[in-house]
Every structure is written in C-alpha cells, then in structure tokens.
Enzyme design. Structure first.
Site, mmCIF file in Angstrom:
data_model
loop_
_atom_site.group_PDB
_atom_site.id
_atom_site.type_symbol
_atom_site.label_atom_id
_atom_site.label_comp_id
_atom_site.label_asym_id
_atom_site.label_seq_id
_atom_site.Cartn_x
_atom_site.Cartn_y
_atom_site.Cartn_z
ATOM 1 C CB ALA A 67 -0.878 -0.007 1.241
ATOM 2 N N GLY A 110 0.695 -5.169 0.618
ATOM 3 C CA GLY A 110 -0.381 -5.284 -0.365
ATOM 4 C C GLY A 110 0.116 -5.860 -1.689
ATOM 5 C CD GLU A 113 -2.338 -7.986 2.127
ATOM 6 O OE1 GLU A 113 -2.149 -6.798 1.823
ATOM 7 O OE2 GLU A 113 -2.926 -8.330 3.172
ATOM 8 C CD GLU A 133 1.356 -5.832 5.416
ATOM 9 O OE1 GLU A 133 2.206 -6.695 5.740
ATOM 10 O OE2 GLU A 133 0.657 -5.925 4.397
HETATM 11 N N1 CO8 Z 1 4.515 3.452 -0.315
HETATM 12 C C1 CO8 Z 1 4.908 4.647 -0.792
HETATM 13 N N2 CO8 Z 1 6.116 4.882 -1.317
HETATM 14 C C2 CO8 Z 1 6.985 3.856 -1.350
HETATM 15 C C3 CO8 Z 1 6.646 2.574 -0.876
HETATM 16 C C4 CO8 Z 1 5.341 2.382 -0.341
HETATM 17 N N3 CO8 Z 1 4.916 1.193 0.093
HETATM 18 N N4 CO8 Z 1 7.705 1.761 -1.052
HETATM 19 C C5 CO8 Z 1 8.675 2.500 -1.612
HETATM 20 N N5 CO8 Z 1 8.231 3.762 -1.789
HETATM 21 C C6 CO8 Z 1 8.975 4.895 -2.353
HETATM 22 C C7 CO8 Z 1 10.003 5.394 -1.375
HETATM 23 O O1 CO8 Z 1 9.433 6.288 -0.446
HETATM 24 C C8 CO8 Z 1 10.989 6.067 -2.306
HETATM 25 O O2 CO8 Z 1 10.470 7.333 -2.668
HETATM 26 P P1 CO8 Z 1 11.483 8.609 -2.773
HETATM 27 O O3 CO8 Z 1 12.415 8.234 -3.906
HETATM 28 O O4 CO8 Z 1 10.562 9.728 -3.115
HETATM 29 O O5 CO8 Z 1 12.164 8.687 -1.469
HETATM 30 C C9 CO8 Z 1 10.949 5.185 -3.541
HETATM 31 O O6 CO8 Z 1 9.727 4.462 -3.469
HETATM 32 C C10 CO8 Z 1 12.065 4.196 -3.583
HETATM 33 O O7 CO8 Z 1 12.078 3.502 -2.357
HETATM 34 P P2 CO8 Z 1 13.421 3.086 -1.631
HETATM 35 O O8 CO8 Z 1 14.457 4.169 -1.790
HETATM 36 O O9 CO8 Z 1 13.088 2.661 -0.240
HETATM 37 O O10 CO8 Z 1 13.862 1.849 -2.549
HETATM 38 P P3 CO8 Z 1 14.703 0.587 -2.132
HETATM 39 O O11 CO8 Z 1 14.879 -0.183 -3.409
HETATM 40 O O12 CO8 Z 1 15.912 0.932 -1.346
HETATM 41 O O13 CO8 Z 1 13.736 -0.264 -1.133
HETATM 42 C C11 CO8 Z 1 11.682 -1.311 -0.523
HETATM 43 C C12 CO8 Z 1 12.571 -0.821 -1.659
HETATM 44 C C13 CO8 Z 1 12.339 -2.460 0.256
HETATM 45 C C14 CO8 Z 1 10.418 -1.803 -1.201
HETATM 46 C C15 CO8 Z 1 11.399 -0.183 0.474
HETATM 47 O O14 CO8 Z 1 10.994 0.960 -0.263
HETATM 48 C C16 CO8 Z 1 10.302 -0.496 1.459
HETATM 49 O O15 CO8 Z 1 10.564 -1.132 2.463
HETATM 50 N N6 CO8 Z 1 9.068 -0.041 1.168
HETATM 51 C C17 CO8 Z 1 7.927 -0.213 2.061
HETATM 52 C C18 CO8 Z 1 7.485 -1.642 2.109
HETATM 53 C C19 CO8 Z 1 6.332 -1.795 3.072
HETATM 54 O O16 CO8 Z 1 6.408 -1.539 4.247
HETATM 55 N N7 CO8 Z 1 5.191 -2.258 2.527
HETATM 56 C C20 CO8 Z 1 3.976 -2.485 3.291
HETATM 57 C C21 CO8 Z 1 3.094 -1.289 3.183
HETATM 58 S S1 CO8 Z 1 1.642 -1.440 4.181
HETATM 59 C C22 CO8 Z 1 0.609 -2.427 3.250
HETATM 60 O O17 CO8 Z 1 0.933 -2.847 2.186
HETATM 61 C C23 CO8 Z 1 -0.735 -2.703 3.847
HETATM 62 C C24 CO8 Z 1 -1.711 -3.185 2.791
HETATM 63 C C25 CO8 Z 1 -3.079 -2.956 3.326
HETATM 64 C C26 CO8 Z 1 -4.162 -3.000 2.244
HETATM 65 C C27 CO8 Z 1 -5.470 -2.653 2.890
HETATM 66 C C28 CO8 Z 1 -6.566 -2.345 1.893
HETATM 67 C C29 CO8 Z 1 -7.876 -2.065 2.604
#
Ligand code: CO8
Length: 259
Positions: A67, A110, A113, A133
C-alpha cells in the site's frame, strides 16, 4: 481501450491482456488511484469476451512495495473505516477469469497480497515476498494473514507476518506460493506462454475450474466436492464440452466458443 496513469494495458492477442503496474518512482506502491484503475480495467475485461486470461506484472525490477505508505499516513481511523480500497480489492478477488502473475523483485505487503490474488505466480529469481506491515505498527489488510497461511502453512506465514522477514523465490517455490521460477527477464514471457495456453481452452471450463479451485479456500472437503460435482454436471450441458470430446475423438484441435 481506455488508458490509465498507474497501470498499462496491452492487448497481446490470443485472448490475453497484460496489466503492468506503472509507478516505478514509488516501487509500484498501490495507492487508491492504482487500485481503482485496476478494478476499472478488470470490470471491463470481465465482460469482454475477447479476454480469456490476464497477465499481471510490475515489470522486471519490482512487483509492488505494498500500500502507499504516504497515503495511509494521511488517513485517520474514520477514513480507514470509510476507505474505498476494500471495494477495489473485492473486484480483484471476484474476477472470474484466470490471472497469471509475473513477479520480479519486491512483492511486499499489499503487493504480496495482490500476488496471492493471481491463480498462478511465475517468479523471477530476484523475487522477494513479504508482509512487513508489522514494522509499521499495522497488520496485513487485504487478505495477507488468511491467504498466506492457507498457501504456505502456519509456521512460515506466522514468521513472515510477525517478524516482517521476506522470503526469496526459492523458498516461495518450495512452499507452493509460486508455480515456477525463471530468470527475471523471462518471467513475463513465461506468464504469457501459460496465459495463451489457458486462453485456448474452453472459457467456461476455465472459469468454472477457477471457481472450484478457489472454493477450496472457503469450504469443507465434502462441500467442496459437492460444488465440484455440480459444476462438472453443469458443464456436461455445454457445447464446449461436446466440442472438446468430439475434437479428441476426431483427432483435431477443438474450437471452443464459450457456449
Ligand atoms: N509506499 C509509498 N512509497 C513507497 C513505498 C510504499 N509502500 N515503497 C517505496 N516507496 C517509495 C520510497 O518512499 C521512495 O520514494 P522517494 O524516492 O521519493 O524517497 C521510492 O519508493 C524508492 O524507495 P526506496 O528508496 O526505499 O527503494 P529501495 O529499493 O531501497 O527499497 C523497498 C525498496 C524495500 C520496497 C522499500 O521501499 C520499502 O521497504 N518499502 C515499504 C514496504 C512496506 O512496508 N510495505 C507495506 C506497506 S503497508 C501495506 O501494504 C498494507 C496493505 C493494506 C491494504 C489494505 C486495503 C484495505
């Protein structure tokens, strides 16, 4: 066909459409707009007879990082209660035609998922699956606790959901989360190959087979077997069934019409 901002749609012919998540700058994070677009195209393709199977991918480097955390951070509890996202997820959950996912790189939260909504997952060798999460003080919200445990079992699902640790493509293959592993640059090609194969079958048989397979998530074995039998009997009344059997006996390829 309509064009979208957060997803790309390609009609590949042969009854196959490819949907590519297209927010590379945010690691394909599933903001509400992206989910709305995905639901919109699935609603269109659901009733389009030219579509028999979907390939879903995020491209060669990342599937989806979950998400959109920035969007979620701006939502309070009341807004989460009134959230439109579950409506869009429902469209994905109930999409009746097969979805073959080609997953490269991260499929997190997500994103994992969404991957689990596919009927078949082809993983690039660089794929990583996770439900991180818990690191954000929340839990999976689009079926992660339920589908993951049914797919990979309690031990691994609990480890992933409670620690946030990722698993790699080999582990995902060994526990049955994915069907095959390819080189990252070949996963889409392989997913398309399988999708074309599915698209050549009777669309009625394919959709009912999908429904029967998914029924096993929801029901006991005896109820599932009854559902399968009723479906089997119902398909005996279709022209596609007559065509399939006749083609076999006449040693020719069947021409399924979906009737
Ligand atoms: N949301 C928003 N932006 C994101 C997300 C995300 N999930 N993941 C990465 N980005 C953005 C970063 O903020 C960054 O932006 P910027 O360049 O502007 O700083 C850009 O993408 C690149 O990210 P990274 O520099 O972190 O890239 P890396 O290659 O070093 O790392 C990762 C990639 C490992 C994916 C890392 O970005 C990360 O850990 N992301 C978050 C992962 C996470 O926690 N996901 C779970 C989110 S919660 C969820 O999914 C709940 C679902 C619920 C659904 C419910 C429906 C009702």
């Amino acid at each position: 066909m309509k064009t979208y901002e957060d997803i790309l749609i390609d009609d590949l012919g042969h009854g196959v459409y490819c949907i590519t998540l297209n927010r590379p700058e945010a690691r394909n994070a599933l903001r509400t707009k992206l989910l709305a677009e995905l639901a919109d195209i699935l609603n269109t393709l659901k009733i389009d007879d030219s579509c028999r199977c979907i390939v879903l991918t995020g491209g060669e480097t990342v599937f989806a990082a979950g998400a959109d955390v920035s969007e979620m951070a701006s939502m309070n509890m009341m807004e989460i209660m009134q959230d439109e996202r579950p409506k869009y997820w429902k469209t994905i959950t109930t999409f009746p035609k097969p979805i073959v996912a080609a997953i490269n790189g991260y499929a997190l939260g997500g994103g994992c998922e969404l991957a689990m909504h596919a009927d078949i997952i082809i993983a690039g060798s660089n794929a990583q699956f996770g439900q991180p999460e818990i690191n954000l003080g929340i839990i999976p919200g689009a079926g992660g606790t339920q589908r993951l445990i049914k797919t990979v079992g309690k031990a691994l699902a609990s480890k992933m959901v409670l620690t946030g640790e990722f698993i790699d493509a080999n582990t995902a293959l060994s526990v049955g989360l994915v069907a095959e592993i390819t080189q990252p640059e070949l996963s889409v090609e392989r997913a398309i190959e399988l999708a074309i194969k599915i698209a050549q079958k009777s669309p009625l048989a394919v959709q009912h087979a999908k429904a029967c397979l998914l029924k096993s998530y929801e029901t006991t074995l005896s109820d599932g077997l009854s559902f399968e039998h009723e479906t089997f009997v119902m398909l005996a009344g279709t022209e596609d069934r007559n065509e399939g059997l006749a083609a076999f006996l006449e040693k020719r390829n069947p021409d399924f019409k979906g009737q």
